[in-house]
Design a protein around this motif. Structure first.
Motif, short mmCIF file in Angstrom:
data_model
loop_
_atom_site.label_atom_id
_atom_site.label_comp_id
_atom_site.label_asym_id
_atom_site.label_seq_id
_atom_site.Cartn_x
_atom_site.Cartn_y
_atom_site.Cartn_z
N PRO A 90 -46.62 1.27 -10.64
CA PRO A 90 -46.56 0.86 -9.24
C PRO A 90 -45.39 -0.05 -8.89
O PRO A 90 -44.93 -0.06 -7.75
CB PRO A 90 -47.90 0.15 -9.02
N SER A 91 -44.89 -0.83 -9.83
CA SER A 91 -43.80 -1.76 -9.53
C SER A 91 -42.43 -1.17 -9.85
O SER A 91 -41.40 -1.76 -9.50
CB SER A 91 -43.98 -3.07 -10.29
N ALA A 114 -40.07 -0.19 -6.78
CA ALA A 114 -39.43 -1.36 -6.14
C ALA A 114 -38.22 -1.81 -6.94
O ALA A 114 -37.17 -2.14 -6.37
CB ALA A 114 -40.44 -2.49 -6.00
N ARG A 115 -38.34 -1.81 -8.27
CA ARG A 115 -37.21 -2.23 -9.11
C ARG A 115 -36.05 -1.24 -8.98
O ARG A 115 -34.89 -1.64 -8.92
CB ARG A 115 -37.64 -2.35 -10.58
N PRO A 173 -41.59 0.67 -1.08
CA PRO A 173 -41.38 -0.78 -1.04
C PRO A 173 -40.38 -1.15 0.05
O PRO A 173 -39.50 -0.35 0.41
CB PRO A 173 -40.83 -1.11 -2.43
#
Length: 521
Positions: free
Chosen positions: A162-163, A166-167, A194
Motif C-alpha cells: 500500500p505504501s 506513494a514512494r 496518493p
C-alpha cells in the motif's frame, strides 16, 4: 484486443465479499480483464519496444566508430532503448559506463514480464510474476538519478504494497518524469492514488487507469500541472469537483481523454488551452462546453446510459470547434447557447454552431422520435461539409418515417449548400434508411461522394447488398458529380465497437477526419 498482463487473481477477502453479494468471482475477474483490454486500446504506445531490432554492418578495421560519436548523441541513443538494453550498454566500453545513468530514462514495466507470464491469469504464478515486475521497477527507480523521459507502468502489482505507490510517485516527481502511464493491475479495484501525484510539475502527458482519484479539497492553491498537455482518465473514479480542479490547474492542457466516466456526473469544460476532448463509454455524463476558445474537437465516441436517457450536451460560443460527434438523439439533449433543441425548434443565429465542418450522428432510424430530431440537429450546424451517420438497429421499431417526412421537414442549410461527403455506417437496407439517403441525394448539390458501409455478414452476397440500393438510382440526384461507394465493414455489427478503431485518431491532429476510418476520403 488485450493487455500485456491480466489482472492478478483477487484476494480471498474480495472473493468472499463477492460471494456474500451473490456474485461469481470468476465472472468479476473476466469482466475486469475485458476492462483492462479496453484500457490498453486507449493508452498511448510506449516509445520503445523489445521487438525492435538494430543491425549494423561493421567495417573490418575494428574501429569503434559508435563510441566516437558526440556525447549528447550517445546519450540520446541510450534514452531510446528499452530500460534493460540501456543498462547493458555499460559493458560496451569505458565511455558507455555512465551513459545509462545520465541519459533520460524510458521505463516500461511490461518489458520485465517473462514470455509465458502474460497468459498466467490465475494462481500463485501470476502473483509471483507480478511481484517480480514490481521489484524490478523499484530497483530501476532507485538506481537511476533521472530525469525520466517516459515511465509506462501497467503490469506491476500494488495491492500487497500500500505504501509503495506513494514512494514511486514521490521518486518520479523528484526525478522529473515527463510522460507517465499508470494502470492499476487489480485487485483491489478502487486503489486510491496518493496525493504525491500533485507533485509532478514536469509532467507533459499523464494517463491513469483503474484508480480512485484523490480528493482535491484542501489542497493549496500552488498545486498545479504547469506543463501538462495531454491527460487520459481510463475507468478512474473521479468526482466532478475534482475534475474541475484538474482542468483549472492545468493551464497548458490541450488533449483530454476520458474512458468510462465513473462518478463524474458533469464535465464542465472551462479552459483557455484545450484543443481536443474525447469521451468513450460515457455513463450518464453531462458535457457542458462553457468556455474553450481554442477547442477544435469534441468527440463522444459512445455512451452507456444507466438510469436516464437525457444526457445534456451544452455548447456555448465555441469559435474554433470544427469536429463534433457522435450526437445521439436516443441519449442526448442538445443545448446550444440557452436553447434546448427540440424537433420543433426553428433555426436562428442563437441556435447555430457555424464553425463545425465535420459532424457525427448516431440514429435509430426505426424509432420515429429519433428521426424527428434529426432535421433540428442538422440545422444547428449549417456549415457541415462532411457528415457521418451511424444507423443503430433496434429490436422493436416504432414510427418508421418515409420520404414524405423528409420532404415536409423543410430546408436544411448544410445539406443544400455545404455537404461534400457523407458516410453512412451500419447500413441494413431498411426503408427508413433508404428514405433518408434518397433525401440527401435529391437535395445536396455539393455532394461529391456518398460512402455506404454495411456490417460484415449483413447480406449474403455483394449482389444482395447492391440490390438494396436500387431505389436510390431511380431518384433525381441534385449533384451531377456525386459518386456512390458501397463497401463491407471489417466487423459484424456489435463485434468491434467503433471507438476502438478510431479513438487514437481523435486526438491526432494530423488526421483531418477521425470519423472516416474505413476508407480514405
Amino acid at each position: 484486443m488485450g493487455s500485456p498482463a491480466p489482472p492478478v487473481p483477487m484476494d480471498r477477502v474480495t472473493e468472499a465479499l463477492l460471494r456474500v453479494r451473490g456474485e461469481d468471482p470468476q465472472d468479476q475477474e473476466a469482466l475486469v480483464g475485458r476492462i483492462l483490454g479496453y484500457i490498453h486500446v486507449v493508452l498511448p504506445d510506449p516509445p520503445v519496444s523489445r521487438r525492435a531490432t538494430l543491425r549494423a554492418f561493421l567495417p573490418n578495421d575494428g574501429v569503434d566508430r559508435v563510441s566516437a560519436l558526440p556525447y549528447a548523441l550517445l546519450r540520446d541513443i541510450v534514452s531510446r532503448l528499452p530500460d534493460k538494453d540501456a543498462a547493458r550498454t555499460a559493458v560496451l566500453a569505458t565511455r558507455w559506463r555512465e551513459l545509462w545513468r545520465r541519459a533520460p530514462l524510458v521505463l516500461v514495466d511490461s518489458h520485465f514480464l517473462a514470455p509465458a507470464a502474460a497468459s498466467a491469469s490465475t494462481g500463485e504464478v501470476a502473483r509471483t510474476e507480478a511481484r517480480r515486475v514490481t521489484a524490478n521497477v523499484s530497483r530501476v527507480l532507485a538506481a537511476h538519478p533521472g530525469p525520466f523521459r517516459c515511465v509506462h507502468l501497467t503490469c506491476s502489482y500494488l495491492g500487497e504494497f500500500p505504501s509503495l505507490l506513494a514512494r514511486w510517485l514521490q521518486t518520479l516527481a523528484v526525478k522529473g518524469v515527463q510522460d507517465l502511464v499508470l494502470v492499476n493491475r487489480p485487485f483491489p479495484l478502487a486503489l486510491e492514488l496518493p496525493t504525491a501525484l500533485f507533485g509532478m510539475r514536469a509532467l507533459t502527458r499523464l494517463y491513469l487507469g483503474l484508480f480512485k482519484f484523490p480528493d482535491t479539497a484542501g489542497l493549496p492553491r500552488t498545486v498545479n500541472f504547469p506543463n501538462l498537455r495531454e491527460l487520459g482518465l481510463c475507468s478512474v473514479v473521479i468526482f466532478s469537483k475534482d475534475m474541475d480542479f484538474v482542468l483549472t490547474r492545468s493551464p497548458a492542457l490541450e488533449i483530454l481523454c476520458i474512458q468510462a466516466s465513473l462518478l463524474t456526473e458533469r464535465l464542465r469544460i472551462i479552459s483557455r488551452s484545450l484543443r481536443c476532448v474525447q469521451v468513450v463509454v460515457a455513463t450518464d455524463l453531462d458535457i457542458l462546453l462553457a468556455y474553450a476558445p481554442h477547442l477544435e474537437r469534441l468527440i463522444v465516441w459512445s455512451v452507456m446510459a444507466k438510469e436516464r436517457s437525457n444526457m445534456r450536451i451544452k455548447i456555448a460560443p465555441a469559435p474554433a470547434l470544427s469536429i463534433f460527434g457522435y450526437l445521439e438523439p436516443e441519449f442526448h439533449t442538445l443545448e446550444v447557447g440557452n436553447t434546448v433543441i427540440k424537433a420543433e425548434t426553428r433555426a436562428s443565429p442563437t441556435t447555430m454552431v457555424p464553425t463545425v465542418k465535420i459532424l457525427g450522428l448516431r440514429v435509430r432510424f426505426g424509432i420515429g422520435d429519433d428521426v424527428k430530431l434529426l432535421p433540428a440537429f442538422l440545422r444547428c450546424f449549417p456549415a457541415v461539409e462532411r457528415l457521418h451517420i451511424e444507423s443503430k438497429k433496434t429490436a422493436e421499431p416504432t414510427g418508421k418515417l418515409n420520404l414524405e417526412f423528409w420532404k415536409e421537414a423543410g430546408a436544411i442549410e448544410c445539406i443544400q449548400s455545404h455537404i461534400k461527403l457523407m458516410m453512412f455506417h451500419n447500413f441494413h437496407g431498411d426503408q427508413s434508411e433508404l428514405s433518408f439517403l434518397q433525401f440527401i441525394l435529391e437535395n445536396a448539390p455539393m455532394l461529391t461522394k456518398l460512402v455506404i458501409v454495411y456490417p460484415k455478414r449483413t447480406f449474403t452476397s455483394v449482389t444482395e447488398a447492391n440490390s438494396k440500393l436500387e431505389p436510390l438510382f431511380s431518384a433525381k440526384w441534385a449533384s451531377t458529380c456525386c459518386s456512390l461507394l458501397l463497401t463491407e465493414g471489417a466487423y459484424a455489427e456489435g463485434e468491434e465497437p467503433l471507438e476502438l478503431q478510431s479513438f487514437k485518431r481523435g486526438s491526432n491532429f494530423s488526421v483531418r477526419d477521425p470519423f472516416a476510418f474505413i476508407v480514405r476520403v
